[in-house]
Write a protein that holds these residues in place. Sequence first.
Motif, PDB file in Angstrom:
ATOM      1  N   SER A 116       4.399 -47.629  31.876  1.00  0.00           N
ATOM      2  CA  SER A 116       3.596 -48.737  32.496  1.00  0.00           C
ATOM      3  C   SER A 116       2.584 -48.556  33.399  1.00  0.00           C
ATOM      4  N   SER A 117       2.564 -47.420  34.396  1.00  0.00           N
ATOM      5  CA  SER A 117       1.579 -47.248  35.193  1.00  0.00           C
ATOM      6  C   SER A 117       0.530 -46.684  34.643  1.00  0.00           C
ATOM      7  N   LEU A 118       0.590 -45.773  33.402  1.00  0.00           N
ATOM      8  CA  LEU A 118      -0.329 -45.149  32.731  1.00  0.00           C
ATOM      9  C   LEU A 118      -1.260 -46.299  31.987  1.00  0.00           C
ATOM     10  N   THR A 119      -0.439 -46.967  31.456  1.00  0.00           N
ATOM     11  CA  THR A 119      -1.109 -47.997  30.297  1.00  0.00           C
ATOM     12  C   THR A 119      -2.183 -48.998  31.431  1.00  0.00           C
ATOM     13  N   ALA A 120      -1.592 -49.552  32.538  1.00  0.00           N
ATOM     14  CA  ALA A 120      -2.428 -50.288  33.582  1.00  0.00           C
ATOM     15  C   ALA A 120      -3.494 -49.497  33.783  1.00  0.00           C
ATOM     16  N   GLY A 121      -3.475 -48.323  34.116  1.00  0.00           N
ATOM     17  CA  GLY A 121      -4.521 -47.557  34.417  1.00  0.00           C
ATOM     18  C   GLY A 121      -5.563 -47.359  33.438  1.00  0.00           C
ATOM     19  N   LEU A 150       8.760 -39.853  26.058  1.00  0.00           N
ATOM     20  CA  LEU A 150       7.718 -40.826  27.001  1.00  0.00           C
ATOM     21  C   LEU A 150       7.212 -41.814  26.287  1.00  0.00           C
ATOM     22  N   THR A 151       6.835 -41.392  24.970  1.00  0.00           N
ATOM     23  CA  THR A 151       6.165 -42.346  23.884  1.00  0.00           C
ATOM     24  C   THR A 151       6.807 -43.102  23.313  1.00  0.00           C
ATOM     25  N   THR A 152       8.137 -42.976  23.379  1.00  0.00           N
ATOM     26  CA  THR A 152       9.212 -43.643  22.628  1.00  0.00           C
ATOM     27  C   THR A 152       9.095 -43.915  21.363  1.00  0.00           C
ATOM     28  N   PRO A 201      19.240 -32.998  23.061  1.00  0.00           N
ATOM     29  CA  PRO A 201      20.329 -32.276  23.874  1.00  0.00           C
ATOM     30  C   PRO A 201      21.482 -32.542  23.569  1.00  0.00           C
ATOM     31  N   VAL A 202      22.313 -31.432  23.480  1.00  0.00           N
ATOM     32  CA  VAL A 202      23.882 -31.866  22.931  1.00  0.00           C
ATOM     33  C   VAL A 202      24.812 -31.897  24.120  1.00  0.00           C
ATOM     34  N   THR A 203      24.282 -30.698  25.288  1.00  0.00           N
ATOM     35  CA  THR A 203      25.239 -31.041  26.582  1.00  0.00           C
ATOM     36  C   THR A 203      25.267 -32.009  27.354  1.00  0.00           C
ATOM     37  N   ARG A 204      26.442 -31.957  28.353  1.00  0.00           N
ATOM     38  CA  ARG A 204      26.419 -33.162  29.089  1.00  0.00           C
ATOM     39  C   ARG A 204      25.316 -33.347  29.900  1.00  0.00           C
ATOM     40  N   LEU A 205      24.931 -32.134  30.687  1.00  0.00           N
ATOM     41  CA  LEU A 205      23.954 -31.995  31.568  1.00  0.00           C
ATOM     42  C   LEU A 205      22.608 -32.283  31.010  1.00  0.00           C
ATOM     43  N   GLY A 206      22.439 -31.756  29.807  1.00  0.00           N
ATOM     44  CA  GLY A 206      21.215 -31.940  29.095  1.00  0.00           C
ATOM     45  C   GLY A 206      20.981 -33.468  28.860  1.00  0.00           C
ATOM     46  N   ARG A 207      22.139 -34.229  28.634  1.00  0.00           N
ATOM     47  CA  ARG A 207      21.823 -35.654  28.457  1.00  0.00           C
ATOM     48  C   ARG A 207      21.345 -36.488  29.691  1.00  0.00           C
ATOM     49  N   VAL A 208      22.248 -35.942  30.555  1.00  0.00           N
ATOM     50  CA  VAL A 208      21.918 -36.470  32.032  1.00  0.00           C
ATOM     51  C   VAL A 208      20.301 -36.225  32.258  1.00  0.00           C
ATOM     52  N   VAL A 209      19.711 -35.188  32.046  1.00  0.00           N
ATOM     53  CA  VAL A 209      18.359 -34.781  32.272  1.00  0.00           C
ATOM     54  C   VAL A 209      17.666 -35.705  31.428  1.00  0.00           C
ATOM     55  N   ALA A 210      17.635 -35.918  30.178  1.00  0.00           N
ATOM     56  CA  ALA A 210      16.960 -36.823  29.109  1.00  0.00           C
ATOM     57  C   ALA A 210      17.419 -38.097  29.489  1.00  0.00           C
ATOM     58  N   GLY A 211      18.532 -38.868  30.033  1.00  0.00           N
ATOM     59  CA  GLY A 211      18.529 -40.195  30.263  1.00  0.00           C
ATOM     60  C   GLY A 211      17.600 -40.434  31.621  1.00  0.00           C
ATOM     61  N   THR A 212      17.622 -39.536  32.726  1.00  0.00           N
ATOM     62  CA  THR A 212      16.735 -39.812  33.734  1.00  0.00           C
ATOM     63  C   THR A 212      15.278 -39.757  33.444  1.00  0.00           C
ATOM     64  N   TRP A 213      15.113 -38.816  32.579  1.00  0.00           N
ATOM     65  CA  TRP A 213      13.510 -38.771  32.027  1.00  0.00           C
ATOM     66  C   TRP A 213      13.240 -40.188  31.430  1.00  0.00           C
ATOM     67  N   MET A 214      14.274 -40.649  30.467  1.00  0.00           N
ATOM     68  CA  MET A 214      13.897 -41.629  29.786  1.00  0.00           C
ATOM     69  C   MET A 214      13.663 -43.132  30.694  1.00  0.00           C
ATOM     70  N   ILE A 215      14.283 -43.206  31.766  1.00  0.00           N
ATOM     71  CA  ILE A 215      13.936 -44.133  32.730  1.00  0.00           C
ATOM     72  C   ILE A 215      12.800 -43.893  33.662  1.00  0.00           C
ATOM     73  N   ILE A 216      12.342 -42.770  33.969  1.00  0.00           N
ATOM     74  CA  ILE A 216      11.271 -42.323  34.688  1.00  0.00           C
ATOM     75  C   ILE A 216      10.026 -42.564  33.680  1.00  0.00           C
ATOM     76  N   ALA A 217      10.253 -42.370  32.432  1.00  0.00           N
ATOM     77  CA  ALA A 217       9.249 -42.659  31.477  1.00  0.00           C
ATOM     78  C   ALA A 217       8.717 -44.000  31.352  1.00  0.00           C
ATOM     79  N   LEU A 218       9.749 -44.951  31.571  1.00  0.00           N
ATOM     80  CA  LEU A 218       9.355 -46.382  31.375  1.00  0.00           C
ATOM     81  C   LEU A 218       8.476 -46.686  32.388  1.00  0.00           C
ATOM     82  N   VAL A 219       8.578 -46.278  33.737  1.00  0.00           N
ATOM     83  CA  VAL A 219       7.818 -46.568  34.667  1.00  0.00           C
ATOM     84  C   VAL A 219       6.635 -45.785  34.644  1.00  0.00           C
ATOM     85  N   THR A 220       6.408 -44.617  33.959  1.00  0.00           N
ATOM     86  CA  THR A 220       5.194 -43.952  33.926  1.00  0.00           C
ATOM     87  C   THR A 220       4.494 -44.253  32.917  1.00  0.00           C
TER      88      THR A 220
END
Length: 282
Positions: A162-167, A131-133, A141-160
Motif C-alpha cells: 500500500s505504501s509503495l503503491t502510494a509513493g 509481497l506481490t500476491t 514453508p512446511v514447518t510451524r515456525l516457517g509458516r509463522v514467519v510467512a504469515g507475519t510477512w504476508m501481513i507486513i506485505a499488505l502495508v508495504t
Amino acid sequence: MEIARTQKIDYQFIPQPSIEDGLDAVYRKELDVLVGGLSVTSKRLEKVDFTQPYILSDVAVLSLAENPSVWSRVRPFFQSAALGSIGILVGLVFAVGNLVWLVEHKNNSEHFPKNYMNGVGNGMWFALVTLTTVGYGDRAPVTRLGRVVAGTWMIIALVTVSSLTAGLASAITLAFSGNSVERFPNPTSLKNARVATVAKTSGPEIAQRYESRVQEMPTLADAVKEVIDGRAEAVLYSRLNLEYYLAQNSELCKFLIFLWRTNFVDLLYLSTALCGLLSTWN
C-alpha cells in the motif's frame, strides 16, 4: 484625512513623483507625513519614522513558465523518498528470505536448499511472490515456525505494498502532470539571476539582499515586459501588487508563473512615514 479633521490640524496634499522622492522629502523635513503603502525596510528606518504597520505582505517572484524537461519528469523516481522506499523493500525481502531459509532448510531442503546462496535465493523468491500476491506455490514453508514467519510477512506485505503503491502513484503523477518548472523555488536560487523590479521602491533593496543582478524599471508593467522579452529572468515585488497585476492582465498567465511561498521569507510592512508631527499629535 479623518485624523487631521478630528484633531483640527491644517494640512495640504503635495503629490510626490515616487515613494523614494517622498521619503527623501520627509527626511529633509519638506514634508511632515508621507501617506501611502510604504514598505518598511532597514535602510528607510535609518532616515524616517513609520507608523504602526497596517498591512502585512510578502515578497513574490514572477517568472516565465517553462515546459518540463525529460530529467524533471523522471527526477521524482530518483529522489530520496522513492529510493529510500525501494531500499527498504529490498532489505525486507532479503531479511525475510534469510529467515525462511534458516527455519526451513533442515526439514524442507527441497524448496530451500542447505546451500546458503541457493537457499536464500529461493527464500527471497518466496518473499517476493508473497509481497506481490502472485503466489506461484513453487516454494512454500512446511514447518510451524516457517509458516509463522510467512504469515507475519504476508501481513507486513499488505502495508508495504500500500505504501509503495502510494509513493509510486505520487511519483508518476509528478512526472506526467505537465506542470511548469519553477526556476526559483527559494531565495538562494535568485543569486546572480537577472531580476527586474520597480525603481524607487523596496524591490531593489530586497533583490540586492538575494545577490541578484538588479534591473530597475519605471513601472511594474515595464518589469514584466523585461521578463516576457527575455531581458530579465524574473520580477521580484510585493505579492499583493503582483496578484493585482495578474488579475488585471489575465492573458499573461499563460506566459508567466507566480511563485510565492514560505521560502521567500521577506515580509513587507506597509505603513506611513512620519517626521515632525509625532510631537504635535502627542
